[in-house]
Design a protein around this motif. Structure first.
Motif, PDB file in Angstrom:
ATOM      1  N   ALA A 148       0.830  -1.205   0.000  1.00 12.38           N
ATOM      2  CA  ALA A 148       0.000   0.000   0.000  1.00 12.38           C
ATOM      3  C   ALA A 148       0.864   1.255   0.000  1.00 12.38           C
ATOM      4  O   ALA A 148       0.541   2.256  -0.671  1.00 12.38           O
ATOM      5  N   LEU A 149       1.982   1.237   0.728  1.00 13.29           N
ATOM      6  CA  LEU A 149       2.902   2.381   0.709  1.00 13.29           C
ATOM      7  C   LEU A 149       3.498   2.591  -0.682  1.00 13.29           C
ATOM      8  O   LEU A 149       3.635   3.721  -1.151  1.00 13.29           O
ATOM      9  N   VAL A 150       3.857   1.493  -1.332  1.00 10.30           N
ATOM     10  CA  VAL A 150       4.398   1.607  -2.690  1.00 10.30           C
ATOM     11  C   VAL A 150       3.358   2.187  -3.634  1.00 10.30           C
ATOM     12  O   VAL A 150       3.649   3.052  -4.472  1.00 10.30           O
ATOM     13  N   SER A 151       2.105   1.721  -3.497  1.00 10.49           N
ATOM     14  CA  SER A 151       1.054   2.195  -4.404  1.00 10.49           C
ATOM     15  C   SER A 151       0.766   3.678  -4.236  1.00 10.49           C
ATOM     16  O   SER A 151       0.319   4.341  -5.179  1.00 10.49           O
ATOM     17  N   VAL A 152       1.024   4.232  -3.037  1.00 11.71           N
ATOM     18  CA  VAL A 152       0.796   5.656  -2.809  1.00 11.71           C
ATOM     19  C   VAL A 152       1.683   6.501  -3.713  1.00 11.71           C
ATOM     20  O   VAL A 152       1.292   7.587  -4.162  1.00 11.71           O
ATOM     21  N   TRP A 153       2.895   5.989  -4.017  1.00 15.50           N
ATOM     22  CA  TRP A 153       3.861   6.768  -4.797  1.00 15.50           C
ATOM     23  C   TRP A 153       3.821   6.471  -6.289  1.00 15.50           C
ATOM     24  O   TRP A 153       4.597   7.040  -7.037  1.00 15.50           O
ATOM     25  N   GLN A 154       2.957   5.541  -6.706  1.00 14.30           N
ATOM     26  CA  GLN A 154       2.900   5.259  -8.134  1.00 14.30           C
ATOM     27  C   GLN A 154       2.057   6.306  -8.854  1.00 14.30           C
ATOM     28  O   GLN A 154       1.314   7.069  -8.247  1.00 14.30           O
ATOM     29  N   ASP A 155       2.183   6.319 -10.149  1.00 11.41           N
ATOM     30  CA  ASP A 155       1.482   7.313 -10.969  1.00 11.41           C
ATOM     31  C   ASP A 155      -0.021   7.195 -10.789  1.00 11.41           C
ATOM     32  O   ASP A 155      -0.568   6.080 -10.784  1.00 11.41           O
ATOM     33  N   PRO A 156      -0.743   8.317 -10.606  1.00  8.20           N
ATOM     34  CA  PRO A 156      -2.190   8.254 -10.395  1.00  8.20           C
ATOM     35  C   PRO A 156      -2.942   7.609 -11.541  1.00  8.20           C
ATOM     36  O   PRO A 156      -4.064   7.128 -11.354  1.00  8.20           O
ATOM     37  N   LEU A 157      -2.349   7.603 -12.745  1.00  9.73           N
ATOM     38  CA  LEU A 157      -3.036   7.021 -13.886  1.00  9.73           C
ATOM     39  C   LEU A 157      -2.850   5.515 -13.974  1.00  9.73           C
ATOM     40  O   LEU A 157      -3.495   4.862 -14.788  1.00  9.73           O
ATOM     41  N   ARG A 158      -1.969   4.977 -13.148  1.00  7.40           N
ATOM     42  CA  ARG A 158      -1.715   3.546 -13.214  1.00  7.40           C
ATOM     43  C   ARG A 158      -2.702   2.817 -12.316  1.00  7.40           C
ATOM     44  O   ARG A 158      -2.876   3.161 -11.157  1.00  7.40           O
ATOM     45  N   GLU A 159      -3.334   1.814 -12.843  1.00 10.34           N
ATOM     46  CA  GLU A 159      -4.337   1.067 -12.098  1.00 10.34           C
ATOM     47  C   GLU A 159      -3.878  -0.368 -11.828  1.00 10.34           C
ATOM     48  O   GLU A 159      -4.703  -1.256 -11.642  1.00 10.34           O
ATOM     49  N   GLU A 160      -2.571  -0.593 -11.801  1.00  3.88           N
ATOM     50  CA  GLU A 160      -2.049  -1.947 -11.590  1.00  3.88           C
ATOM     51  C   GLU A 160      -2.134  -2.316 -10.116  1.00  3.88           C
ATOM     52  O   GLU A 160      -1.674  -1.567  -9.248  1.00  3.88           O
ATOM     53  N   MET A 161      -2.672  -3.495  -9.842  1.00  3.90           N
ATOM     54  CA  MET A 161      -2.778  -3.972  -8.471  1.00  3.90           C
ATOM     55  C   MET A 161      -1.587  -4.837  -8.070  1.00  3.90           C
ATOM     56  O   MET A 161      -1.179  -4.833  -6.906  1.00  3.90           O
ATOM     57  N   LEU A 162      -1.016  -5.580  -9.008  1.00  2.08           N
ATOM     58  CA  LEU A 162       0.054  -6.507  -8.663  1.00  2.08           C
ATOM     59  C   LEU A 162       1.425  -5.838  -8.596  1.00  2.08           C
ATOM     60  O   LEU A 162       2.302  -6.313  -7.870  1.00  2.08           O
ATOM     61  N   ARG A 163       1.612  -4.745  -9.327  1.00  2.00           N
ATOM     62  CA  ARG A 163       2.928  -4.112  -9.342  1.00  2.00           C
ATOM     63  C   ARG A 163       3.372  -3.650  -7.939  1.00  2.00           C
ATOM     64  O   ARG A 163       4.528  -3.889  -7.565  1.00  2.00           O
ATOM     65  N   PRO A 164       2.531  -2.979  -7.143  1.00  2.00           N
ATOM     66  CA  PRO A 164       2.972  -2.617  -5.787  1.00  2.00           C
ATOM     67  C   PRO A 164       3.346  -3.824  -4.940  1.00  2.00           C
ATOM     68  O   PRO A 164       4.294  -3.763  -4.148  1.00  2.00           O
ATOM     69  N   LEU A 165       2.626  -4.942  -5.115  1.00  2.00           N
ATOM     70  CA  LEU A 165       2.942  -6.143  -4.346  1.00  2.00           C
ATOM     71  C   LEU A 165       4.298  -6.708  -4.748  1.00  2.00           C
ATOM     72  O   LEU A 165       5.096  -7.124  -3.891  1.00  2.00           O
ATOM     73  N   LYS A 166       4.593  -6.705  -6.029  1.00  2.00           N
ATOM     74  CA  LYS A 166       5.890  -7.199  -6.492  1.00  2.00           C
ATOM     75  C   LYS A 166       7.023  -6.326  -5.969  1.00  2.00           C
ATOM     76  O   LYS A 166       8.055  -6.826  -5.506  1.00  2.00           O
ATOM     77  N   LEU A 167       6.839  -5.003  -6.042  1.00  2.00           N
ATOM     78  CA  LEU A 167       7.884  -4.098  -5.549  1.00  2.00           C
ATOM     79  C   LEU A 167       8.077  -4.241  -4.045  1.00  2.00           C
ATOM     80  O   LEU A 167       9.209  -4.194  -3.544  1.00  2.00           O
ATOM     81  N   ALA A 168       6.970  -4.411  -3.301  1.00  2.00           N
ATOM     82  CA  ALA A 168       7.068  -4.588  -1.851  1.00  2.00           C
ATOM     83  C   ALA A 168       7.827  -5.869  -1.505  1.00  2.00           C
ATOM     84  O   ALA A 168       8.648  -5.891  -0.571  1.00  2.00           O
ATOM     85  N   SER A 169       7.586  -6.934  -2.256  1.00  2.00           N
ATOM     86  CA  SER A 169       8.305  -8.187  -2.023  1.00  2.00           C
ATOM     87  C   SER A 169       9.793  -8.011  -2.282  1.00  2.00           C
ATOM     88  O   SER A 169      10.632  -8.505  -1.524  1.00  2.00           O
ATOM     89  N   ARG A 170      10.132  -7.292  -3.357  1.00  2.00           N
ATOM     90  CA  ARG A 170      11.541  -7.042  -3.659  1.00  2.00           C
ATOM     91  C   ARG A 170      12.199  -6.153  -2.623  1.00  2.00           C
ATOM     92  O   ARG A 170      13.414  -6.254  -2.389  1.00  2.00           O
ATOM     93  N   MET A 171      11.437  -5.303  -1.973  1.00  2.00           N
ATOM     94  CA  MET A 171      11.997  -4.443  -0.925  1.00  2.00           C
ATOM     95  C   MET A 171      12.213  -5.209   0.375  1.00  2.00           C
ATOM     96  O   MET A 171      13.204  -5.000   1.078  1.00  2.00           O
TER      97      MET A 171
END
Length: 661
Positions: A148-171
């Motif tokens: 959820a923290l990652v998704s806060v910083w993503q582009d407002p036009l992006r509607e991807e649900m899995l990308r924040p989860l992937k980035l969080a796992s990598r972090m």
């Protein structure tokens, strides 16, 4: 209700809002079993309202409505916790704040505050539950919060649900080695779950008094009392008597601890081999500790009482771990002073006349022989008494009613009546309460004692032999001593009456029993080596590092930390920098145009590039012109809102489609 204007740079994407809702539900869900019902309803209402706002059906609530909810929630907390500033109330306050914050996440700053509070709520879950399954679940919940923290910083036009989860796992993945280094090497401090939650919490297990029905009531509960790990083989089932309290004062119905002598522990003469073992005791909010009959010495932060029971310096309000050595075969206090003899033969001057008369008759028949009298008592029990979890209630003359009327009881009935009759014959006797037996786990080789294993027996003093254990229950139900309590009581109605869905009541055999035992062993290992790691840390560090010195500790922390941080730096340098999705689309479009022979120069604006293309390919310029206009409007117009970004994105996608055709 009102509409809120938010700058494009602070606008949250729809997927970011969904991730915030997921994170809030994930961290609050484990607390539903203890939170007040109105807090749960408030949380569900706020989530439902945020979903309605998210779908565009509602607007954000007016500030006056939010203020009213805050005042109402504060009043609810005061009523629910009676102005008690305990940690329970503080966690409820955090949960309420988390729920209400959902109604005002207008911009990125609000979302960050919400998620930071969610991390606090996630940590407080371990105040109430520290099992292995809960730890695994909370790892998933924290992963949801980071996503959820990652998704806060993503582009407002992006509607991807899995990308924040992937980035969080990598972090989080690179953080695991550093976490292990800190866990094993960093000096231990009191864990979060060791904080006392509620001083008014109920005490569990044995109390410092025993009346008819007290111990049989404990068989209604499967609450864990303690576990024991032996260095060698465990004692035989008939020797598994766990000493907790010695009750020496009797008022005609109840036995209590009584006054203790000023002198030290009773003299113990060890006969035979001793047993060394480790106890992992659950919180009971009582001061007494558990020991196999009979302990040689007290562990640190505890003392050995005169009748050789263990008392902690403080109430056991958290799980503790300690090592003991006990002597299964012994002689205890072969000499009694006159004051002690009077204390251990004391009885009320009146009460239970029929029992006194019966003892007088037996005493005459035995000609004063103690062993013969004991045999008569046990034979009397064996002849016509019933061992049951649900004995009949007893009145004022409880011993008389038990011996002559009901003739049915649990271990406390038999122990109380036996001690009374011995004292009536002027023979020193006392009642011992504790636990007997236990469930042996073959996977990790330890004994588990639960509240339904509670037991009471008698110690009788015999000249030249000292205190001898006498268990009258064995004369009525010898299987109680040879079998575990759950095996013996499983068919009786009163057993685990407070836990009708307990796994120990439903799972009795087969592969499910083996699975339960394996999970229990895994959970026990988690408690010993993770939750209670601070008990083993000193010895482990001594083995790993030899002598522990400040320089060795510094190097042990810095070297692994430097390796982990160096690996992270190397990965960060290799990873490509994140790119604006609009810029990425534009580069892809320009690459398609370059393949047709038109390369944009680094110092060339998009409008000039399109004008140059028009001189050679008017059709291609016509495709690129809407892109150039939208790009210029976004970057150079006074208002750079999300709609302009959306127009540029749409223009580029249309141009790509036309170029493909």
């Amino acid at each position: 209700m009102k509409q809120v204007s938010v700058k494009p740079v602070d606008k949250l994407s729809r997927s970011a809002v969904l991730w915030q809702l997921i994170a809030c539900v994930a961290v609050v869900l484990p607390n539903v079993v203890w939170l007040p019902a109105w807090v749960l309803l408030l949380g569900a209402g706020c989530i439902a309202a945020r979903v309605m706002i998210h779908t565009g059906r509602w607007s954000f609530p007016h500030w006056s409505l939010r203020l009213l909810l805050v005042v109402a929630a504060a009043a609810g907390l005061l009523v629910s916790f009676n102005r008690d500033a305990s940690l329970n109330a503080m966690v409820a306050l955090l949960t309420v704040g988390l729920a209400l914050k959902l109604l005002e996440i207008y911009r990125r700053r609000d979302a960050l505050v919400l998620l930071y509070v969610a991390l606090f709520v996630a940590a407080t879950v371990f105040l109430f539950e520290q099992s292995l399954l809960m730890a695994v679940y909370m790892c998933v919940a924290v992963l949801a919060v980071i996503a959820a923290l990652v998704s806060v910083w993503q582009d407002p036009l992006r509607e991807e649900m899995l990308r924040p989860l992937k980035l969080a796992s990598r972090m989080l993945l690179p953080a695991l080695p550093l976490m292990l280094v800190l866990f094993f090497l960093f000096p231990r401090i009191g864990p979060l779950w060791s904080v006392e939650l509620d001083r008014s919490a109920a005490r569990t297990g044995l109390s410092d008094s025993m009346a008819p029905g007290d111990i049989s009531r404990l068989t209604r509960s499967d609450e864990l009392a303690f576990r024991a790990v032996f260095e060698g083989e465990p004692p035989a089932p008939s020797l598994r008597y766990w000493r907790v309290l010695v009750l020496s004062a009797f008022d005609g119905r109840s036995w209590t601890v009584g006054s203790s002598s000023a002198r030290g522990a009773e003299v113990l003469d060890v006969q035979g081999e001793t047993l060394t073992y480790e106890i992992v005791q659950e919180p009971s909010r009582q001061r007494w500790l558990y020991a196999l009959d009979v302990p040689l010495a007290a562990p640190p932060q505890a003392q050995l009482t005169m009748p050789r029971t263990l008392v902690s310096a403080n109430e056991v309000s958290q799980r503790i771990q300690y090592s003991l050595t006990s002597a299964p075969a012994y002689q205890l206090a072969t000499q009694l002073s006159q004051a002690e003899r009077r204390a251990y033969t004391q009885l009320p001057s009146r009460g239970n006349p029929r029992s006194r008369e019966l003892v007088s008759t037996w005493l005459n028949e035995s000609q004063g022989d103690v062993v013969t009298l004991i045999d008569q008592i046990l034979a009397y029990f064996h002849a016509s008494f019933v061992y049951t979890l649900e004995p009949m209630a007893l009145g004022e003359h409880s011993v008389d009613e038990f011996l002559f009327d009901t003739r049915q009881g649990f271990c406390e009935h038999f122990a109380s009546a036996t001690a009374f009759m011995l004292r009536a014959a002027d023979i020193p006797a006392r009642v011992v309460t504790g636990y007997q037996g236990g469930e042996w786990n073959t996977t990790q080789r330890y004994l588990t004692l639960r509240q339904y294993d509670a037991h009471a027996w008698v110690e009788v003093w015999i000249e030249g032999q000292g205190w001898q254990r006498l268990d009258p229950t064995a004369a009525v139900a010898p299987e109680r001593i040879e079998m575990s309590a759950d095996q013996l009581f499983s068919g009786q109605a009163g057993f685990l009456a407070d836990s009708p869905l307990s796994a120990r009541r439903l799972i009795r055999q087969g592969w499910l029993l083996q699975a339960r035992m394996r999970y229990d062993a895994l959970n026990f290992a988690w408690q010993r080596w993770v939750l209670n790691y601070h008990h083993q840390q000193q010895n482990l560090l001594q083995d790993w590092l030899g002598g522990i010195t400040p320089w060795k500790m510094v190097l042990a922390l810095l070297v692994p930390g430097a390796l982990v941080l160096g690996w992270l730096a190397w990965r960060l340098l290799r990873w490509p920098q994140p790119q604006d999705p609009l810029q990425r689309h534009l580069q892809r479009l320009l690459q398609r145009v370059a393949r047709q022979g038109f390369q944009r120069q680094p110092d060339e604006t998009l409008n000039r590039f399109v004008a140059r293309v028009a001189a050679h390919s008017p059709a291609l310029a016509e495709i690129l012109q809407p892109v150039a206009e939208a790009y210029e409007q976004l970057h150079y117009a006074p208002s750079t809102d999300a709609q302009a970004r959306q127009r540029l994105l749409a223009a580029m996608r249309q141009a790509e489609t036309r170029l493909k055709s």
